[in-house]
Design an enzyme around this catalytic site. Sequence first.
Site, PDB file in Angstrom:
ATOM      1  N   ASP A  98       0.688  -1.242   0.046  1.00 53.47           N
ATOM      2  CA  ASP A  98       0.001  -0.120   0.014  1.00 53.47           C
ATOM      3  C   ASP A  98       0.793   1.145   0.086  1.00 53.47           C
ATOM      4  O   ASP A  98       2.113   1.076   0.241  1.00 53.47           O
ATOM      5  CB  ASP A  98      -1.012  -0.097   1.170  1.00 53.47           C
ATOM      6  CG  ASP A  98      -2.051   0.821   1.153  1.00 53.47           C
ATOM      7  OD1 ASP A  98      -2.194   1.404  -0.070  1.00 53.47           O
ATOM      8  OD2 ASP A  98      -3.270   0.656   1.980  1.00 53.47           O
ATOM      9  N   ASP A  99       0.516   2.360  -0.457  1.00 54.23           N
ATOM     10  CA  ASP A  99       1.193   3.535  -0.637  1.00 54.23           C
ATOM     11  C   ASP A  99       1.530   4.012   0.978  1.00 54.23           C
ATOM     12  O   ASP A  99       2.588   4.578   1.202  1.00 54.23           O
ATOM     13  CB  ASP A  99       0.579   4.730  -1.248  1.00 54.23           C
ATOM     14  CG  ASP A  99      -1.042   5.378  -0.586  1.00 54.23           C
ATOM     15  OD1 ASP A  99      -1.514   4.304   0.154  1.00 54.23           O
ATOM     16  OD2 ASP A  99      -1.081   6.272  -0.920  1.00 54.23           O
ATOM     17  N   ASP A 138      -1.727   4.777   7.809  1.00 60.49           N
ATOM     18  CA  ASP A 138      -1.927   5.996   8.939  1.00 60.49           C
ATOM     19  C   ASP A 138      -2.489   5.599  10.216  1.00 60.49           C
ATOM     20  O   ASP A 138      -1.865   5.438  11.029  1.00 60.49           O
ATOM     21  CB  ASP A 138      -3.039   6.996   8.142  1.00 60.49           C
ATOM     22  CG  ASP A 138      -3.031   8.309   8.832  1.00 60.49           C
ATOM     23  OD1 ASP A 138      -2.950   8.433  10.140  1.00 60.49           O
ATOM     24  OD2 ASP A 138      -3.410   9.516   8.050  1.00 60.49           O
TER      25      ASP A 138
END
Length: 152
Positions: A88-89, A92
């Site tokens: 995934d980028d 968070d």
Amino acid sequence: MSNKFVITWDNMQMYTRQLAEKLLPAEQWTGIIAVSRGGLVPAAILARELGIRHVDTVCIASYDHDHQRDMKVIKQADGDGEGFIVVDDLVDTGGTAEKIREMYPRAKFVTVCAKPAGQHLVDDFVVSIPQDTWIEQPWDMAVTFVDPIAKK
Ligand SMILES: O=P(O)(O)OC[C@H]1O[C@H](OP(=O)(O)OP(=O)(O)O)[C@H](O)[C@@H]1O
Ligand SMILES: Nc1nc2[nH]cnc2c(=O)[nH]1
Ligand SMILES: [Mg+2]
């Protein structure tokens, strides 16, 4: 969020290449699963750098309902993640990562960026970002005209 961390296309390629280095030797992987949509560009770069041609996706849509994140899996890749890199980028709050870990317990789960709240949920990442900072991804931006500092 008060602070911003802007990632250009060049930076994204550079960071993801650093991530690829951490995933050597490439022969140990059957394939890559991109967490769509944010993981698509990192997955393409990893596939190129590691010479991997088996690339799949897990497609998750998330909605905010009264401070609660509702996640819907639209499409998934088969299996428990054995032999796969899931990318995934960013991580968070860790909500997406928790879901991914549940779905692919045997995968190597990596991200390009990680904020402290979700860091413990990823096996590896490259850039550490403070929790109060919003990451601007290159696909969400455009090069645009700005006024000169001294307007005449
Ligand atoms: O750790 P979390 O708080 O769960 O946030 C991280 C997720 O948020 C972004 O995706 P988003 O849900 O915005 O969708 P997108 O990838 O389709 O743009 C990002 O690509 C991660 O997948
Ligand atoms: N672009 C972007 N998407 C996110 N999704 C959750 N956190 C972030 C962030 O910091 N930046
Ligand atoms: Mg995402």
